[in-house]
Design a protein around this motif. Structure first.
Motif, short mmCIF file in Angstrom:
data_model
loop_
_atom_site.label_atom_id
_atom_site.label_comp_id
_atom_site.label_asym_id
_atom_site.label_seq_id
_atom_site.Cartn_x
_atom_site.Cartn_y
_atom_site.Cartn_z
N ARG A 162 0.86 -1.18 0.00
CA ARG A 162 0.00 0.00 0.00
C ARG A 162 0.90 1.23 0.00
O ARG A 162 1.74 1.38 0.88
CB ARG A 162 -0.91 0.03 1.24
CG ARG A 162 -2.09 -0.95 1.19
CD ARG A 162 -2.59 -1.32 2.56
NE ARG A 162 -1.52 -1.91 3.32
CZ ARG A 162 -1.05 -3.16 3.13
NH1 ARG A 162 -1.58 -3.94 2.22
NH2 ARG A 162 -0.03 -3.60 3.85
N PRO A 164 1.37 5.61 -0.55
CA PRO A 164 0.59 6.82 -0.23
C PRO A 164 -0.05 7.45 -1.46
O PRO A 164 0.52 7.42 -2.56
CB PRO A 164 1.63 7.76 0.38
CG PRO A 164 2.95 7.28 -0.11
CD PRO A 164 2.82 5.81 -0.31
N LYS A 165 -1.22 8.01 -1.25
CA LYS A 165 -1.91 8.73 -2.33
C LYS A 165 -1.67 10.23 -2.19
O LYS A 165 -1.95 10.99 -3.12
CB LYS A 165 -3.40 8.42 -2.30
CG LYS A 165 -3.73 6.92 -2.34
CD LYS A 165 -3.03 6.18 -3.46
CE LYS A 165 -2.97 4.68 -3.19
NZ LYS A 165 -1.84 4.06 -3.93
N ILE A 166 -1.20 10.65 -1.03
CA ILE A 166 -0.78 12.04 -0.83
C ILE A 166 0.72 12.07 -1.05
O ILE A 166 1.47 11.41 -0.34
CB ILE A 166 -1.13 12.52 0.60
CG1 ILE A 166 -2.64 12.65 0.75
CG2 ILE A 166 -0.43 13.84 0.91
CD1 ILE A 166 -3.08 13.06 2.15
N LEU A 189 -2.24 14.64 -5.29
CA LEU A 189 -2.82 13.29 -5.26
C LEU A 189 -2.07 12.43 -6.28
O LEU A 189 -1.87 12.84 -7.42
CB LEU A 189 -4.31 13.33 -5.61
CG LEU A 189 -5.24 13.88 -4.54
CD1 LEU A 189 -6.69 13.68 -4.98
CD2 LEU A 189 -5.00 13.19 -3.20
N PRO A 212 -6.64 3.44 -5.66
CA PRO A 212 -7.09 4.56 -6.48
C PRO A 212 -5.93 5.41 -6.99
O PRO A 212 -4.90 5.54 -6.31
CB PRO A 212 -7.95 5.38 -5.51
CG PRO A 212 -7.38 5.09 -4.15
CD PRO A 212 -6.86 3.67 -4.21
N TYR A 214 -5.26 9.21 -9.46
CA TYR A 214 -5.94 10.47 -9.75
C TYR A 214 -5.33 11.16 -10.95
O TYR A 214 -4.12 11.35 -11.00
CB TYR A 214 -5.87 11.37 -8.51
CG TYR A 214 -6.57 10.70 -7.36
CD1 TYR A 214 -7.93 10.82 -7.20
CD2 TYR A 214 -5.87 9.84 -6.50
CE1 TYR A 214 -8.60 10.14 -6.18
CE2 TYR A 214 -6.53 9.15 -5.48
CZ TYR A 214 -7.89 9.31 -5.34
OH TYR A 214 -8.55 8.62 -4.36
N ASN A 226 -11.57 10.66 -13.61
CA ASN A 226 -10.56 11.43 -12.90
C ASN A 226 -10.05 10.71 -11.65
O ASN A 226 -9.00 11.05 -11.13
CB ASN A 226 -11.10 12.82 -12.58
CG ASN A 226 -11.36 13.63 -13.84
OD1 ASN A 226 -12.49 13.78 -14.28
ND2 ASN A 226 -10.29 14.09 -14.46
N GLU A 227 -10.83 9.75 -11.18
CA GLU A 227 -10.39 8.87 -10.10
C GLU A 227 -10.67 7.45 -10.58
O GLU A 227 -11.82 7.13 -10.89
CB GLU A 227 -11.19 9.14 -8.82
CG GLU A 227 -10.87 8.20 -7.67
CD GLU A 227 -11.72 8.47 -6.42
OE1 GLU A 227 -12.96 8.53 -6.53
OE2 GLU A 227 -11.14 8.64 -5.34
N LEU A 411 -8.72 -0.78 -13.99
CA LEU A 411 -9.78 -1.75 -13.67
C LEU A 411 -11.09 -1.43 -14.39
O LEU A 411 -11.75 -2.32 -14.92
CB LEU A 411 -10.03 -1.76 -12.15
CG LEU A 411 -11.18 -2.63 -11.68
CD1 LEU A 411 -10.96 -4.10 -12.03
CD2 LEU A 411 -11.41 -2.45 -10.17
N ARG A 432 -16.19 9.71 -10.85
CA ARG A 432 -15.80 11.11 -10.70
C ARG A 432 -15.32 11.62 -12.04
O ARG A 432 -14.40 11.05 -12.64
CB ARG A 432 -14.64 11.22 -9.69
CG ARG A 432 -15.02 10.81 -8.27
CD ARG A 432 -16.05 11.76 -7.74
NE ARG A 432 -16.51 11.46 -6.40
CZ ARG A 432 -17.74 11.01 -6.12
NH1 ARG A 432 -18.61 10.73 -7.08
NH2 ARG A 432 -18.11 10.85 -4.87
#
Lengths: 439, 439
Positions: A162, A164-166, A189, A212, A214, A226-227, A411, A432
């Motif tokens: 996993r 980070p998305k930030i 993101l 996810p 972005y 967009n996501e 996906l 989104r």
């Protein structure tokens, strides 16, 4: 004080709790009521599927007053064979308890064979439209795709990670990135787990992530979100970049088999055309351009990338010539691929990279990455990048990383093409786009 | 044109490709070299674990010059029993090929038994520090926790879902939410999948999600992250809120068994103390307050929630009295629980909710949700909320939803407590806190 234990009786009565003589207990939504002469069909919706129940008039008016579409009920009854019913059986209702009541009739009709809604209406009422069995089936199949990806890679010694998305910097660069105010600092993101998955090859040799990503792309098309959910893997100790493609072929075969075995009801309901995958043809980028020019008299306007029409044409061609609904396009030009792409030593203006196209659409991008520290610095400088901005990314290269490569697959795109959906939004629970952040 | 097929030969030589007489091929990092008299130990790092190889001086100086810590190599050799080696065997090197070279020695030492780094240094060099076998083992075990969660729920008829992280309104409300500029519109990063997972109970009866959640909390503690992984499930047709707790007990039992079976090496390396879970004691919130006052002479200052010291004390008490390292605390006050929490009909100032505490820390929050539309509206108004802001959330209630509830568990907290790590950042690949968004 109480003591809480896992109890078998909370295992779902989806497939129903049955007694030795066909006594049944089942709970579900009242999906549809069809009043007949002397009895009614009460169609329950259970875990996204339909179960036919029969209620006799003799059950009394008071009870029947609560049998309203949208209420949820628990039923006791008797199972019996009925070939015309959805699963070859129906349930004669002996007792019925209302568990919850709906306050209003829904503004969209979810209990006909097809909803026939505009996409916008479908999405505006998403939490209700998803209740239609055909919508619910889409995401059961999507679950199967994700399970297939994870299970196959796990069997092939990949470790799940996993990331980070930030993030402090975008992996793909460019303007297509969302900015975020993070405790007075400007951050982003993640556009992909690229940097992190490469670094983690230094830890586990082979890693994957489903998560996810972005993209702040300002176009509203039928194939962009967009996501979206990216199926990513990265593998070390590759012999060459075809190892990555081989792994993807293995995933596709495994996943389609899983769907056929465990999602047969949904495949039938949606009439899904599962493609046959044995081996997948691979064509070089320049070959593709040449084929399109020669076979379709279409002069390429862009020698850096494939446009959507070219993606469609080459898929048509490969289907016709080789009987495959998938095609790998390899050796994309270095100019258009990111700075971490490994160039082909035999013709350095091309990269050891590939796209996978499926039924006319790119569903995967992958390739071999540069693993040598000095080579990576050289290519970054060549591209005019500031090497100091990538200090933590380059740490892996500096202190050693094996030859490696990987891919990212969309996906929703895979789902969309597998199910032949006209719009990618139909392959996302709550899509989104530029104009939509609700529900 | 080539054709690409999945090939068995890309299945990882992790556990090595061996011939009939113990011939071996293996690839990995040169983790450590120990020069002895007449030979050297070459310790390889393969998929996060160590493999002992032996290189004789007779192999020649030229080759030995490339055998440098940080390089990656492929080795051909002979397997032989050696009880003092990590897995009870070692490999005599017959041939060695360098696959990639490191450019520099790393600034941190990853090839001693322990790294003995400050947390900050560990995190600054995260992509390198994770290469230490003990760090790598933490996240192998974390993989096992996630696999246990998913597998157990799948067996219990839950459907896996993916909900958006870009949202129009926060589920938990309050100030602890990150704002995002989304095409000139202000939106937020999801604090939890709460609204969506409830809505999806209307589709699949039982759903789960493993994904990132975001809390803009402005405190730097050893048990908070601003981006963490939430293990979420939501289930319909519950009899009462203890069904949710029962399901969690089942998950924990299943997951610990999976760890013991498939992650034994990591459990041994980290000396993990796997707790025994049979049934888990459950105490009411007020009982807990009373026990703490009576047993520990600590007068509660807050009757709305448990503070960290109280969490620790009640865990100590339950361990001593009932021998359990887990305890459920139930019936939290309505004032402190969100608007969607179902109140206890017998004492409406308390909710049908619970926390699960593990070794002194809250690792799960869950409970029964309000399913009746009018009840939900009533409670929102009572809390002074604007009902119109929640139109899409309330759609599920309006058009019917079964009695349901669920929970969210913090993956990093579970990992931290299971492994007895002093800081939650050690249980996250690339942690994000107020001061850290890199690497």
């Amino acid at each position: 004080m109480d003591r809480i234990n896992y109890a078998q009786d909370i295992v779902k009565p989806l497939n129903m709790v049955t007694g030795p003589n066909g006594e049944v207990q089942i709970s579900g939504f009242i999906h549809k009521i069809r009043v007949m002469s002397g009895f009614s069909f009460v169609i329950l919706r259970v875990n996204g599927s339909l179960v036919q129940c029969v209620m006799n008039e003799s059950m009394g008016q008071e009870l029947q007053d609560h049998v309203i579409e949208g209420n949820t009920v628990s039923i006791e009854g008797q199972l019996r064979k009925e070939e015309r019913a959805p699963h070859g059986f129906e349930i004669e209702i002996h007792a019925l308890h209302v568990l919850s009541k709906s306050a209003e009739h829904p503004p969209i009709v979810i209990n006909r064979k097809n909803m026939s809604l505009s996409l916008d209406t479908n999405l505006n009422y998403r939490s209700i439209s998803l209740r239609h069995p055909k919508e619910a089936a889409i995401f059961k199949i999507q679950e199967g795709i994700v399970r297939g990806f994870r299970d196959f890679l796990h069997k092939n010694h990949f470790t799940e990670v996993r990331t980070p998305k930030i993030v402090f910097a975008g992996a793909e660069g460019g303007a297509n990135i969302f900015k975020l105010n993070y405790f007075e600092q400007e951050v982003f993101l993640a556009q992909s787990p690229q940097f992190y998955k490469q670094a983690l090859v230094g830890v586990y040799d082979r890693v994957f992530e489903v998560g996810p990503v972005y993209r702040a792309e300002k176009h509203n098309t039928s194939r962009h979100l967009n996501e979206y959910t990216s199926l990513d893997f990265e593998m070390g100790y590759i012999h060459d970049f075809t190892d990555i493609m081989k792994m993807e072929v293995g995933f596709l075969k495994y996943m389609f088999e899983l769907l056929k075995e465990e999602y047969a009801d949904q495949i039938k309901l949606l009439d899904v055309d599962i493609p046959h995958v044995d081996s997948i043809p691979a064509l070089k980028f320049l070959e593709v351009k040449k084929i399109i020019e020669e076979k379709y008299q279409r002069i390429p306007t862009d020698y850096d990338d494939l446009d959507p029409e070219e993606e469609q044409l080459i898929c048509d061609y490969v289907k016709q010539e080789y009987g495959s609904e998938f095609v790998f396009v390899t050796h994309f030009p270095s100019d258009k691929r990111p700075f971490y792409a490994q160039d082909d030593p035999n013709s350095p203006q091309f990269t050891l990279s590939f796209d996978l196209l499926f039924r006319g659409l790119e569903v995967t991008t992958g390739g071999q990455r540069i693993h040598d520290y000095h080579d990576q610095i050289y290519k970054m400088r060549q591209k005019g990048m500031n090497v100091d901005d990538f200090e933590s990314y380059l740490m892996s290269h500096k202190y050693g990383i094996p030859p490696h490569g990987g891919l990212g697959a969309g996906l929703e795109r895979l789902t969309m093409k597998l199910l032949k959906l006209p719009n990618i939004r139909q392959a996302c629970f709550y899509p989104r786009d530029m104009n939509r952040v609700t529900p």
